[in-house]
Structures are given as structure tokens and as C-alpha cells.
Design a protein around this motif. Structure first.
Motif, PDB file in Angstrom:
ATOM      1  N   MET A  12       0.850  -1.178   0.000  1.00  0.00           N
ATOM      2  CA  MET A  12       0.000   0.000   0.000  1.00  0.00           C
ATOM      3  C   MET A  12       0.889   1.233   0.000  1.00  0.00           C
ATOM      4  O   MET A  12       1.840   1.304   0.777  1.00  0.00           O
ATOM      5  CB  MET A  12      -0.912   0.015   1.229  1.00  0.00           C
ATOM      6  N   PRO A  13       0.640   2.196  -0.857  1.00  0.00           N
ATOM      7  CA  PRO A  13       1.491   3.381  -0.919  1.00  0.00           C
ATOM      8  C   PRO A  13       1.546   4.086   0.423  1.00  0.00           C
ATOM      9  O   PRO A  13       0.557   4.178   1.137  1.00  0.00           O
ATOM     10  CB  PRO A  13       0.795   4.257  -1.975  1.00  0.00           C
ATOM     11  N   MET A  14       2.713   4.617   0.760  1.00  0.00           N
ATOM     12  CA  MET A  14       2.870   5.305   2.032  1.00  0.00           C
ATOM     13  C   MET A  14       1.974   6.528   2.138  1.00  0.00           C
ATOM     14  O   MET A  14       1.597   6.934   3.224  1.00  0.00           O
ATOM     15  CB  MET A  14       4.327   5.723   2.229  1.00  0.00           C
ATOM     16  N   ALA A  79       2.103  -5.684   9.049  1.00  0.00           N
ATOM     17  CA  ALA A  79       1.771  -5.311   7.673  1.00  0.00           C
ATOM     18  C   ALA A  79       3.021  -5.316   6.801  1.00  0.00           C
ATOM     19  O   ALA A  79       4.138  -5.109   7.277  1.00  0.00           O
ATOM     20  CB  ALA A  79       1.114  -3.934   7.644  1.00  0.00           C
ATOM     21  N   SER A  80       2.826  -5.549   5.516  1.00  0.00           N
ATOM     22  CA  SER A  80       3.962  -5.590   4.583  1.00  0.00           C
ATOM     23  C   SER A  80       4.151  -4.274   3.849  1.00  0.00           C
ATOM     24  O   SER A  80       4.960  -4.183   2.940  1.00  0.00           O
ATOM     25  CB  SER A  80       3.753  -6.720   3.559  1.00  0.00           C
ATOM     26  N   TRP A  81       3.413  -3.253   4.225  1.00  0.00           N
ATOM     27  CA  TRP A  81       3.518  -1.973   3.552  1.00  0.00           C
ATOM     28  C   TRP A  81       4.862  -1.313   3.837  1.00  0.00           C
ATOM     29  O   TRP A  81       5.419  -1.471   4.935  1.00  0.00           O
ATOM     30  CB  TRP A  81       2.398  -1.033   4.011  1.00  0.00           C
ATOM     31  N   PRO A  82       5.390  -0.547   2.902  1.00  0.00           N
ATOM     32  CA  PRO A  82       6.666   0.149   3.130  1.00  0.00           C
ATOM     33  C   PRO A  82       6.600   1.039   4.369  1.00  0.00           C
ATOM     34  O   PRO A  82       5.656   1.809   4.543  1.00  0.00           O
ATOM     35  CB  PRO A  82       6.848   0.983   1.853  1.00  0.00           C
ATOM     36  N   ASP A  83       7.574   0.890   5.227  1.00  0.00           N
ATOM     37  CA  ASP A  83       7.731   1.713   6.426  1.00  0.00           C
ATOM     38  C   ASP A  83       6.633   1.508   7.470  1.00  0.00           C
ATOM     39  O   ASP A  83       6.566   2.246   8.456  1.00  0.00           O
ATOM     40  CB  ASP A  83       7.801   3.200   6.055  1.00  0.00           C
ATOM     41  N   ALA A  84       5.778   0.503   7.280  1.00  0.00           N
ATOM     42  CA  ALA A  84       4.711   0.264   8.261  1.00  0.00           C
ATOM     43  C   ALA A  84       5.292  -0.078   9.626  1.00  0.00           C
ATOM     44  O   ALA A  84       4.778   0.353  10.660  1.00  0.00           O
ATOM     45  CB  ALA A  84       3.796  -0.858   7.773  1.00  0.00           C
ATOM     46  N   ARG A  85       6.382  -0.841   9.642  1.00  0.00           N
ATOM     47  CA  ARG A  85       6.964  -1.238  10.925  1.00  0.00           C
ATOM     48  C   ARG A  85       7.541  -0.040  11.673  1.00  0.00           C
ATOM     49  O   ARG A  85       7.458   0.030  12.901  1.00  0.00           O
ATOM     50  CB  ARG A  85       8.029  -2.311  10.704  1.00  0.00           C
ATOM     51  N   LEU A  87       6.332   2.953  11.556  1.00  0.00           N
ATOM     52  CA  LEU A  87       5.158   3.609  12.128  1.00  0.00           C
ATOM     53  C   LEU A  87       4.685   2.856  13.370  1.00  0.00           C
ATOM     54  O   LEU A  87       4.316   3.463  14.376  1.00  0.00           O
ATOM     55  CB  LEU A  87       4.031   3.658  11.099  1.00  0.00           C
ATOM     56  N   ALA A  88       4.707   1.533  13.299  1.00  0.00           N
ATOM     57  CA  ALA A  88       4.282   0.726  14.445  1.00  0.00           C
ATOM     58  C   ALA A  88       5.154   1.015  15.659  1.00  0.00           C
ATOM     59  O   ALA A  88       4.655   1.141  16.783  1.00  0.00           O
ATOM     60  CB  ALA A  88       4.344  -0.758  14.086  1.00  0.00           C
ATOM     61  N   ILE A  89       6.457   1.126  15.452  1.00  0.00           N
ATOM     62  CA  ILE A  89       7.374   1.409  16.561  1.00  0.00           C
ATOM     63  C   ILE A  89       7.080   2.777  17.166  1.00  0.00           C
ATOM     64  O   ILE A  89       7.073   2.950  18.392  1.00  0.00           O
ATOM     65  CB  ILE A  89       8.833   1.326  16.076  1.00  0.00           C
ATOM     66  N   LYS A  90       6.800   3.750  16.311  1.00  0.00           N
ATOM     67  CA  LYS A  90       6.497   5.092  16.807  1.00  0.00           C
ATOM     68  C   LYS A  90       5.225   5.089  17.648  1.00  0.00           C
ATOM     69  O   LYS A  90       5.177   5.658  18.746  1.00  0.00           O
ATOM     70  CB  LYS A  90       6.352   6.052  15.624  1.00  0.00           C
ATOM     71  N   PHE A  91       4.183   4.434  17.144  1.00  0.00           N
ATOM     72  CA  PHE A  91       2.938   4.335  17.897  1.00  0.00           C
ATOM     73  C   PHE A  91       3.148   3.553  19.188  1.00  0.00           C
ATOM     74  O   PHE A  91       2.651   3.919  20.248  1.00  0.00           O
ATOM     75  CB  PHE A  91       1.866   3.633  17.058  1.00  0.00           C
ATOM     76  N   HIS A  92       3.881   2.449  19.082  1.00  0.00           N
ATOM     77  CA  HIS A  92       4.091   1.562  20.226  1.00  0.00           C
ATOM     78  C   HIS A  92       4.798   2.292  21.360  1.00  0.00           C
ATOM     79  O   HIS A  92       4.409   2.176  22.533  1.00  0.00           O
ATOM     80  CB  HIS A  92       4.905   0.350  19.767  1.00  0.00           C
TER      81      HIS A  92
END
Length: 300
Positions: A12-14, A79-85, A87-92
Motif C-alpha cells: 500500500m502506498p505510504m 503489515a507488509s507496507w513500506p515503512d509500516a513497521r 510507524l508501528a514502533i512510533k505508535f508503540h
């Protein structure tokens, strides 16, 4: 894999992610489609190993904003989206500071071993507080769970209330074993916590996943609601296994979660083992849920 999930797991596009997720506060939901996608990824990738949420209840009733944010964050991690991980770390990181509810905090803490980064050191105090909160509120006591199910029920089905809290207790203990194993592997001078042991699990084994994930109405009246607290109680099984030095007493637990059952069996056999020796014996079992994540060097 169904067609809808194939779409969700695709690239999915960023621009879509950044347009639909707001960073202040973390996890704010600006797009319903994005929320549904991340929730589906959560249930497809995280839920099979950590089935804490009753999916039907979560999807069909309004949920607290914090819990929704937590589920979305875990969904982003997988998720396999670019840079999703990233974002997850930032939210986490942000949600770990804000979370105060038992369920949300437990799910957030479970994500820490998957990250296997500096968040490991930060979570020690959080994990300890969660343990003490569970003890103080009776999460490890079947009698208190039974009483709560009579008084409150859960979406009209008291068995869901009971099952939910039994799962909280069991998976919190499983997380404790994972964190302790990782901490002592990384820092060999540390010692195992003496505040947690299988004997504290004065709760019954949760139901099979097939029942937990099925429609609540389908199992109405079929789930035993007896209050015989000795039937399938984990602490009693552990006591019997330790006394007889025979894991037959643990067969129901081994059938429900083999890796957790084997880790507890190692605990029953521990005897004079050092902490390091014990960790080596349980490592193949407690790190099983991380073996395909590349998060931590698990058993070969």
C-alpha cells in the motif's frame, strides 16, 4: 488466504498510510478502511499466537479508543507496507507510556519481544506493574472471575467474561516466561523473578480456540458454567505434576498449548537447576511464538 486479506497484505502506498493515520495522538483513526485493514492483519497474524480478543465482540461492538489504537499498532507491525513497521514502533513507544488498561497494556507488552530492541529495557517496570495489578485485582483467581461473570456478564454471554479473564492470566504468564528468558539470555547476570510461578495460576484452562473464535451464540448453553474450581485448574495440575514427577497431570494444558505446557513441565522438574540452566531448558518452548519473526535468535 481469502481475497480480502490478499488485498490487505499487499503493498500500500505510504501516502495512504500517512493520510489516514494521525500521529497526535498516536493511532488516531481518520479512515475506516485503514482501520479495518489493520484489524484484519492483527487477527490474521497476531491473534493465532495470542488469542486474547473475542473477535466477534471486538468487531460487532464499540471498543475503547485505546484498545483500537493498540490493535492498529500491532496490525502495522505485521503489515507488509513500506515503512509500516517504523510507524508501528512510533505508535508503540507512545502507547506504552499512555496505556493503563490491563488488556491494552498486555498486548502492547507482548509486542516488545517482537521488536527486540531498546524497548526491552524500558518494559521491565511496566511488566512488573502489570503483574502486581493482575494479582491485586484477582485475575489469577477463578473464584473472583466466576463472581465477576455472574455480576457483569459480557455482551450477554457470561462465559465470554470468564474466558476473557482466564486468557488474560494465562497469556500474561506466558509473556512473563518469554521476557524472563530473553532478559537472562541477553543479561546472564540477572536472576529469574521469584514473584511469579505456575502455582499462582488459580484459573481454569481456557477453551479451545475453535470455540473462542466462533460465534458466541453458537456456544450459548454449551459452555460449562460450573464453579468447581478444582476442575482443570492449572495450579492444581502443576501441584500434582510436581508431586508425582509425571506430566500426565498436565495433559489438558499440553493439549491446549503444548509449548506453554512443556515450559511449565520444565518448571515442575526444575529442582536444583540454576536460573541459566532453567532458561536453556525452557527456551525452545517459550520462544516458539517468535521463531518466524526474526525478532530474537530462538532455538535452532
Amino acid at each position: 488466504m481469502n481475497a480480502s486479506y490478499a488485498i490487505m497484505a499487499g503493498t500500500m502506498p505510504m501516502t495512504t498510510i500517512s493520510d489516514t493515520l494521525d500521529f497526535t495522538p498516536p493511532g488516531s483513526i481518520l479512515d475506516e478502511a485503514m482501520r479495518l485493514q489493520l484489524e484484519s492483519i492483527y487477527f490474521a497474524n497476531f491473534h493465532p499466537q495470542w488469542p486474547l480478543l473475542h473477535r466477534e465482540t471486538f468487531e460487532m461492538t464499540a471498543q475503547p479508543k485505546l484498545l483500537t489504537q493498540v490493535v492498529m499498532t500491532v496490525g502495522l507491525w505485521f503489515a507488509s507496507w513500506p515503512d509500516a513497521r517504523n510507524l508501528a514502533i512510533k505508535f508503540h513507544d507512545s502507547l506504552l507510556v499512555e496505556a493503563g488498561k490491563k488488556l491494552s497494556l498486555l498486548i502492547l507488552t507482548i509486542l516488545v519481544p517482537y521488536r527486540a530492541d531498546e524497548s526491552m529495557d524500558k518494559v521491565m517496570m511496566t511488566h512488573t506493574l502489570l503483574l502486581e495489578t493482575f494479582k491485586a485485582t484477582g485475575v489469577y483467581e477463578q473464584s473472583k472471575i466466576n463472581l465477576g461473570s455472574q455480576l457483569c456478564g459480557y455482551s450477554g454471554y457470561p462465559w465470554i467474561f470468564k474466558e476473557f479473564y482466564q486468557r488474560l492470566a494465562v497469556y500474561q504468564f506466558k509473556l512473563h516466561l518469554i521476557l524472563q528468558t530473553m532478559f537472562i539470555t541477553i543479561h546472564p547476570d540477572l536472576r529469574l523473578s521469584r514473584n511469579v510461578e505456575p502455582g499462582m495460576l488459580g484459573i481454569k484452562i481456557p477453551l479451545p480456540l475453535m470455540m473462542w473464535d466462533g460465534p458466541a451464540a453458537h456456544w450459548y448453553g454449551m459452555v460449562p458454567m460450573d464453579h468447581d474450581d478444582d476442575v482443570l485448574m492449572i495450579s492444581k495440575m502443576c501441584e500434582q505434576a510436581s508431586l508425582t514427577m509425571d506430566n500426565k497431570a498436565l495433559v489438558p494444558l499440553l493439549s491446549w498449548d503444548r509449548c506453554l505446557g512443556m515450559a511449565i513441565w520444565c518448571w515442575c522438574l526444575r529442582g536444583s537447576e540454576t536460573d541459566k540452566e532453567f532458561v536453556e531448558s525452557v527456551k525452545p518452548f517459550v520462544l516458539d511464538s517468535l521463531k518466524n519473526t526474526n525478532a530474537f535468535p530462538g532455538p535452532s
